[in-house]
Design an enzyme around this catalytic site. Structure first.
Site, PDB file in Angstrom:
ATOM      1  N   SER A 155      -5.535   2.017  -2.359  1.00 18.90           N
ATOM      2  CA  SER A 155      -4.244   2.270  -1.874  1.00 18.90           C
ATOM      3  C   SER A 155      -3.701   3.386  -2.841  1.00 18.90           C
ATOM      4  CB  SER A 155      -3.444   1.027  -1.999  1.00 18.90           C
ATOM      5  OG  SER A 155      -2.105   1.215  -1.365  1.00 18.90           O
ATOM      6  N   ASP A 213      -4.540  -1.056  10.070  1.00 12.02           N
ATOM      7  CA  ASP A 213      -4.007  -1.070   8.797  1.00 12.02           C
ATOM      8  C   ASP A 213      -2.368  -0.574   8.866  1.00 12.02           C
ATOM      9  OD1 ASP A 213      -2.892  -1.052   5.910  1.00 12.02           O
ATOM     10  OD2 ASP A 213      -4.856   0.105   5.336  1.00 12.02           O
ATOM     11  N   HIS A 254      -4.788  -4.263   4.857  1.00  9.53           N
ATOM     12  CA  HIS A 254      -4.821  -2.950   3.926  1.00  9.53           C
ATOM     13  C   HIS A 254      -5.835  -3.264   2.540  1.00  9.53           C
ATOM     14  CE1 HIS A 254      -3.388   0.351   1.888  1.00  9.53           C
ATOM     15  NE2 HIS A 254      -2.796  -0.096   0.995  1.00  9.53           N
TER      16      HIS A 254
END
Length: 265
Positions: free
Chosen positions: A93, A215, A243
């Site tokens: 991320s 996602d 995610h």
């Protein structure tokens, strides 16, 4: 200050082996990587950003960690303390973009990047789709800042996006809720208001972009953008939802990372 204690650093694997450095995203800690084992032939350096997990909270400051550069400094300082070379940085991320900045700051330390669910910018503009409007992000941050625990309980299952396995959403909820709300608010603003698109052109080491088929935080258009912006990068789309594929699809995530590292280390 002892950097290794500050960032709760843990090193496993065989000394002298190629070094892999997984890095967690917002609201998480190194425990998110427990199901992903690159392979026995690697040495793994796990750590928590200051303000997360088992890090030393007294080292946190809003000034330093109000920018992705503050988190990149954590990465570089951990590397300086351990003194490895040719580190393969695996960023989940927002850590994907933190890794880009760390590699630009200390290029002698890093040999490759793995970006898991990366997003260089979360906000749409006329020529770019990040997945959110500016109004969406304003509402998200307002909700987070007014009721962090409630936001966590609502958003974590959406981010995890595996309703048939509610334990995954519960784990992410618990991880979010374990973070000091004041620290989480700063990290959230740093994450969701950042724009690292211009930084991608500086990446000149082997890079794997690892995205999920679905996602909500980092749509596939974003993975395609990152792949196109980094010359020579490789894009792999996992048959996974959500995610956090290191939790929802650990075998596929491990396999993709391992294959890439074996080719580039």
């Amino acid at each position: 200050m002892d950097v290794l204690r500050r960032n709760s650093v843990k090193v496993t694997g065989s000394p002298g082996s190629p070094v892999v450095m997984p890095a967690h995203g917002f609201g998480c800690d190194q425990n998110m990587w427990r199901l992903v084992a690159p392979a026995e032939e690697f040495q793994v350096v796990l750590f928590d950003y200051v303000g997360s997990g088992g890090s030393d909270p007294s080292a946190w400051s809003a000034e330093r960690y109000g920018s992705l550069d503050g988190y990149a400094r954590d990465v570089v300082e951990v590397c300086e303390a351990l003194d490895p070379r040719d580190v393969a940085f695996v960023g989940h991320s927002v850590s994907a973009m933190i890794g880009v900045r760390a590699a630009a700051t200390a290029p002698e330390r890093f040999s490759s990047l793995v970006m898991v669910g990366p997003s260089p910018c979360y906000i749409d503009d006329d020529t770019y789709r990040g997945g959110f409007s500016a109004e969406d992000i304003d509402e998200l941050l307002e909700s987070l800042e007014s009721n962090y625990l409630g936001w966590s309980a609502t958003m974590a299952p959406v981010i995890m996006a595996n309703p048939e396995r509610p334990e995954l959403g519960e784990e992410l909820t618990n991880s979010f809720c374990a973070t000091d709300p004041a620290i989480a608010r700063v990290f959230a603003r740093t994450t969701f208001l950042s724009d690292s698109r211009a930084d991608l052109k500086s990446v000149d080491i082997p890079t794997l972009v690892l995205e999920c088929a679905q996602d909500v935080i980092a749509p596939r258009e974003v993975g395609g953008y990152v792949h196109a912006a980094i010359p020579g990068s490789r894009l792999i789309t996992l048959d996974a939802t959500g995610h956090c594929p290191q939790l929802s699809a650990p075998e596929a995530t491990t396999s993709a990372i391992r294959a890439f590292l074996r080719e580039t280390t």
